[in-house]
Design a protein around this motif. Structure first.
Motif, PDB file in Angstrom:
ATOM      1  N   ILE A   1      25.573  15.895 -13.152  1.00 39.79           N
ATOM      2  CA  ILE A   1      26.826  16.643 -13.187  1.00 39.79           C
ATOM      3  C   ILE A   1      27.227  16.852 -14.642  1.00 39.79           C
ATOM      4  O   ILE A   1      27.407  15.888 -15.390  1.00 39.79           O
ATOM      5  CB  ILE A   1      27.960  15.896 -12.461  1.00 39.79           C
ATOM      6  CG1 ILE A   1      27.543  15.503 -11.036  1.00 39.79           C
ATOM      7  CG2 ILE A   1      29.233  16.734 -12.463  1.00 39.79           C
ATOM      8  CD1 ILE A   1      27.367  16.641 -10.101  1.00 39.79           C
ATOM      9  N   VAL A   2      27.349  18.095 -15.049  1.00 39.61           N
ATOM     10  CA  VAL A   2      27.821  18.426 -16.400  1.00 39.61           C
ATOM     11  C   VAL A   2      29.213  19.018 -16.256  1.00 39.61           C
ATOM     12  O   VAL A   2      29.394  20.077 -15.645  1.00 39.61           O
ATOM     13  CB  VAL A   2      26.877  19.424 -17.102  1.00 39.61           C
ATOM     14  CG1 VAL A   2      27.384  19.715 -18.515  1.00 39.61           C
ATOM     15  CG2 VAL A   2      25.451  18.879 -17.140  1.00 39.61           C
ATOM     16  N   ASN A   3      30.194  18.327 -16.799  1.00 42.76           N
ATOM     17  CA  ASN A   3      31.589  18.698 -16.591  1.00 42.76           C
ATOM     18  C   ASN A   3      32.155  19.424 -17.803  1.00 42.76           C
ATOM     19  O   ASN A   3      32.270  18.857 -18.889  1.00 42.76           O
ATOM     20  CB  ASN A   3      32.413  17.441 -16.293  1.00 42.76           C
ATOM     21  CG  ASN A   3      33.856  17.750 -15.968  1.00 42.76           C
ATOM     22  OD1 ASN A   3      34.225  18.907 -15.765  1.00 42.76           O
ATOM     23  ND2 ASN A   3      34.691  16.724 -15.919  1.00 42.76           N
ATOM     24  N   ASN A   4      32.540  20.685 -17.592  1.00 43.67           N
ATOM     25  CA  ASN A   4      33.185  21.485 -18.644  1.00 43.67           C
ATOM     26  C   ASN A   4      34.703  21.473 -18.539  1.00 43.67           C
ATOM     27  O   ASN A   4      35.382  22.140 -19.320  1.00 43.67           O
ATOM     28  CB  ASN A   4      32.712  22.942 -18.556  1.00 43.67           C
ATOM     29  CG  ASN A   4      31.367  23.158 -19.222  1.00 43.67           C
ATOM     30  OD1 ASN A   4      31.006  22.478 -20.172  1.00 43.67           O
ATOM     31  ND2 ASN A   4      30.613  24.125 -18.717  1.00 43.67           N
ATOM     32  N   GLY A   5      35.242  20.744 -17.555  1.00 45.01           N
ATOM     33  CA  GLY A   5      36.681  20.804 -17.302  1.00 45.01           C
ATOM     34  C   GLY A   5      37.366  19.455 -17.422  1.00 45.01           C
ATOM     35  O   GLY A   5      36.985  18.608 -18.237  1.00 45.01           O
ATOM     36  N   LYS A   6      38.362  19.249 -16.578  1.00 48.69           N
ATOM     37  CA  LYS A   6      39.152  18.016 -16.607  1.00 48.69           C
ATOM     38  C   LYS A   6      38.312  16.826 -16.140  1.00 48.69           C
ATOM     39  O   LYS A   6      37.341  16.989 -15.423  1.00 48.69           O
ATOM     40  CB  LYS A   6      40.388  18.174 -15.715  1.00 48.69           C
ATOM     41  CG  LYS A   6      41.343  19.270 -16.187  1.00 48.69           C
ATOM     42  CD  LYS A   6      42.477  19.466 -15.187  1.00 48.69           C
ATOM     43  CE  LYS A   6      43.379  20.609 -15.622  1.00 48.69           C
ATOM     44  NZ  LYS A   6      44.449  20.887 -14.614  1.00 48.69           N
ATOM     45  N   GLU A   7      38.741  15.645 -16.519  1.00 52.79           N
ATOM     46  CA  GLU A   7      37.991  14.429 -16.200  1.00 52.79           C
ATOM     47  C   GLU A   7      37.925  14.198 -14.682  1.00 52.79           C
ATOM     48  O   GLU A   7      38.929  14.351 -13.973  1.00 52.79           O
ATOM     49  CB  GLU A   7      38.650  13.226 -16.880  1.00 52.79           C
ATOM     50  CG  GLU A   7      37.883  11.933 -16.706  1.00 52.79           C
ATOM     51  CD  GLU A   7      36.451  12.031 -17.212  1.00 52.79           C
ATOM     52  OE1 GLU A   7      35.554  12.251 -16.379  1.00 52.79           O
ATOM     53  OE2 GLU A   7      36.249  11.922 -18.427  1.00 52.79           O
ATOM     54  N   ILE A   8      36.720  13.836 -14.193  1.00 53.40           N
ATOM     55  CA  ILE A   8      36.512  13.585 -12.761  1.00 53.40           C
ATOM     56  C   ILE A   8      35.721  12.295 -12.557  1.00 53.40           C
ATOM     57  O   ILE A   8      34.999  12.145 -11.581  1.00 53.40           O
ATOM     58  CB  ILE A   8      35.773  14.762 -12.083  1.00 53.40           C
ATOM     59  CG1 ILE A   8      34.454  15.063 -12.823  1.00 53.40           C
ATOM     60  CG2 ILE A   8      36.657  15.992 -12.008  1.00 53.40           C
ATOM     61  CD1 ILE A   8      33.556  16.036 -12.085  1.00 53.40           C
ATOM     62  N   ILE A   9      35.860  11.361 -13.470  1.00 51.44           N
ATOM     63  CA  ILE A   9      35.059  10.136 -13.411  1.00 51.44           C
ATOM     64  C   ILE A   9      35.323   9.355 -12.126  1.00 51.44           C
ATOM     65  O   ILE A   9      34.433   8.680 -11.597  1.00 51.44           O
ATOM     66  CB  ILE A   9      35.331   9.249 -14.655  1.00 51.44           C
ATOM     67  CG1 ILE A   9      34.322   8.101 -14.715  1.00 51.44           C
ATOM     68  CG2 ILE A   9      36.760   8.751 -14.667  1.00 51.44           C
ATOM     69  CD1 ILE A   9      32.896   8.536 -14.913  1.00 51.44           C
ATOM     70  N   ASP A  10      36.537   9.454 -11.577  1.00 53.19           N
ATOM     71  CA  ASP A  10      36.838   8.752 -10.325  1.00 53.19           C
ATOM     72  C   ASP A  10      35.982   9.289  -9.182  1.00 53.19           C
ATOM     73  O   ASP A  10      35.499   8.525  -8.343  1.00 53.19           O
ATOM     74  CB  ASP A  10      38.325   8.878  -9.996  1.00 53.19           C
ATOM     75  CG  ASP A  10      38.787  10.331  -9.886  1.00 53.19           C
ATOM     76  OD1 ASP A  10      38.232  11.183 -10.608  1.00 53.19           O
ATOM     77  OD2 ASP A  10      39.693  10.613  -9.085  1.00 53.19           O
ATOM     78  N   LEU A  11      35.783  10.600  -9.169  1.00 56.14           N
ATOM     79  CA  LEU A  11      34.939  11.199  -8.138  1.00 56.14           C
ATOM     80  C   LEU A  11      33.490  10.757  -8.293  1.00 56.14           C
ATOM     81  O   LEU A  11      32.834  10.384  -7.312  1.00 56.14           O
ATOM     82  CB  LEU A  11      35.029  12.729  -8.220  1.00 56.14           C
ATOM     83  CG  LEU A  11      34.077  13.506  -7.309  1.00 56.14           C
ATOM     84  CD1 LEU A  11      34.408  13.249  -5.847  1.00 56.14           C
ATOM     85  CD2 LEU A  11      34.139  14.997  -7.626  1.00 56.14           C
ATOM     86  N   ILE A  12      33.003  10.760  -9.520  1.00 57.19           N
ATOM     87  CA  ILE A  12      31.610  10.390  -9.780  1.00 57.19           C
ATOM     88  C   ILE A  12      31.358   8.931  -9.380  1.00 57.19           C
ATOM     89  O   ILE A  12      30.353   8.608  -8.742  1.00 57.19           O
ATOM     90  CB  ILE A  12      31.249  10.608 -11.255  1.00 57.19           C
ATOM     91  CG1 ILE A  12      31.506  12.065 -11.664  1.00 57.19           C
ATOM     92  CG2 ILE A  12      29.807  10.215 -11.522  1.00 57.19           C
ATOM     93  CD1 ILE A  12      30.745  13.084 -10.851  1.00 57.19           C
ATOM     94  N   LYS A  13      32.268   8.048  -9.739  1.00 52.05           N
ATOM     95  CA  LYS A  13      32.093   6.620  -9.439  1.00 52.05           C
ATOM     96  C   LYS A  13      32.039   6.352  -7.939  1.00 52.05           C
ATOM     97  O   LYS A  13      31.382   5.399  -7.493  1.00 52.05           O
ATOM     98  CB  LYS A  13      33.221   5.810 -10.082  1.00 52.05           C
ATOM     99  CG  LYS A  13      33.063   5.642 -11.584  1.00 52.05           C
ATOM    100  CD  LYS A  13      34.141   4.731 -12.158  1.00 52.05           C
ATOM    101  CE  LYS A  13      33.891   4.475 -13.650  1.00 52.05           C
ATOM    102  NZ  LYS A  13      34.918   3.585 -14.228  1.00 52.05           N
ATOM    103  N   SER A  14      32.699   7.189  -7.151  1.00 52.49           N
ATOM    104  CA  SER A  14      32.703   6.973  -5.708  1.00 52.49           C
ATOM    105  C   SER A  14      31.336   7.246  -5.078  1.00 52.49           C
ATOM    106  O   SER A  14      31.102   6.879  -3.925  1.00 52.49           O
ATOM    107  CB  SER A  14      33.761   7.868  -5.046  1.00 52.49           C
ATOM    108  OG  SER A  14      33.413   9.241  -5.160  1.00 52.49           O
TER     109      SER A  14
END
Length: 350
Positions: A48-61
């Motif tokens: 996942i390459v994220n160009n936007g707002k932080e989504i680390i909570d989604l990734i960790k799940s």
């Protein structure tokens, strides 16, 4: 394919997804990947390459459920650079590009990709990429009312052929691969070796037309592009954000760059004239349906701005030309349908 691809210790397939502030769409896509059946999760990784707002909570799940890797960019680097970053950080020999608003509605897509399409790419050195059919939403008054199939950007020349490719179920039952002149990247499998050989996506193209440019450069570098129509990937694009003034600017700039890089010079000027006249009218007609308050002058200003920035890049020397021959252009523009009709006849479908 030599050996058994199921007996490996590293992922053979890397799924590269660039996202930008579409968290729920991304969640739906990852869930659809998680639901894939009859495939060892060790065979693929998700980047996942994220160009936007932080989504680390989604990734960790998902970290304990899938082999998922996460890269957060400090700013929006665009689709081209984002995908290149994803490929550079991948371990797989093959790359599957998905958009964050894609969805794998069938449970055996990855199994078929690994067992059939990767095997085809292993055994056929001429094929560089395989594009999948797409299911797009149908909207009415801003509401999604259903979906329709498209067999990608096939260059169709005969009514009989046109009728047949629209019958997606017939093609799927008969497992027919077709040649494509270009593809979109919301569902394309590519050899990493071929991708690196042609230097990946052109990072001067922030978004739009970068995939057309990539596929044409595959042809120029002696790689064929084919369509697998019996794997269908849903594209849950929204009616807005796709047709706006910024899109017209990006599309114009990138189309000019794509034409300049890859086309014989006289064809570049012919296509350029068409793009800034006929294509601008067609684009305005399409845009007006989505944004009725937009005037033609507003949109055409974005066209001119895009053209100005394209030629600014060209005159700066940053854009290198490696044009195809007229013979190759003629083949991928006009003769690919003949090749596909031949395939259909050999299958007894015509």
């Amino acid at each position: 394919m030599k050996g058994n691809i199921l007996n490996i210790n590293i992922p053979i397939l890397s799924i590269v997804i660039v996202t930008n502030d579409r968290k729920e769409d991304l969640r739906n896509l990852i869930n659809s990947i998680l639901k894939q059946k009859s495939i060892d999760k060790k065979l693929f990784e998700i980047i996942i390459v994220n160009n936007g707002k932080e989504i680390i909570d989604l990734i960790k799940s998902y970290e304990k459920k899938l082999n998922i890797r996460y890269i957060k960019n400090d700013k929006n680097l665009g689709a081209s650079k984002g995908r290149n970053i994803g490929v550079r950080n991948s371990k797989g020999k093959y790359i599957l590009f998905l958009d964050d608003d894609n969805y794998l509605q069938e449970k055996f897509i990855l199994k078929d990709i690994v067992e059939k399409d990767i095997r085809l790419l292993e055994e056929n050195n001429e094929i560089g990429a395989i594009r999948y059919a797409t299911e797009y939403p149908i909207y009415k008054t801003g509401k999604r009312i259903g979906y329709k199939y498209t067999v990608c950007e096939l260059d169709i020349k005969t009514k009989k052929y046109y009728d047949l490719v629209r019958n997606i179920e017939l093609l799927r039952k008969n497992s027919v691969y077709f040649y494509l002149n270009h593809f979109a990247t919301c569902g394309v499998l590519i050899k990493k070796e071929a991708f690196e050989k042609i230097n990946g996506f052109d990072e001067n193209m922030f978004v739009y037309a970068e995939d057309i440019d990539l596929s044409i450069r595959l042809w120029i570098n002696n790689y064929k592009v084919v369509l697998n129509p019996w794997i269908i990937i849903r594209h849950n694009e929204t009616p807005k954000k796709r047709n706006n003034l910024w899109r017209e600017y990006q599309m114009t700039k990138n189309q000019i760059l794509m034409l300049y890089k890859n086309y014989p010079l006289f064809l570049f000027f012919l296509y350029l004239l068409n793009w800034l006249t006929i294509q601008s009218i067609l684009s305005y007609k399409n845009l007006k349906q989505k944004e009725p308050n937009i005037s033609f002058l507003q949109m055409y200003f974005e066209f001119l701005k895009g053209a100005f920035h394209a030629f600014k890049l060209i005159f700066s020397g940053k854009i290198k030309r490696k044009p195809m021959s007229y013979k190759l252009w003629k083949y991928i523009r006009f003769e690919i349908p003949k090749e596909n009709i031949k395939i259909l006849k050999e299958k007894g479908l015509l």
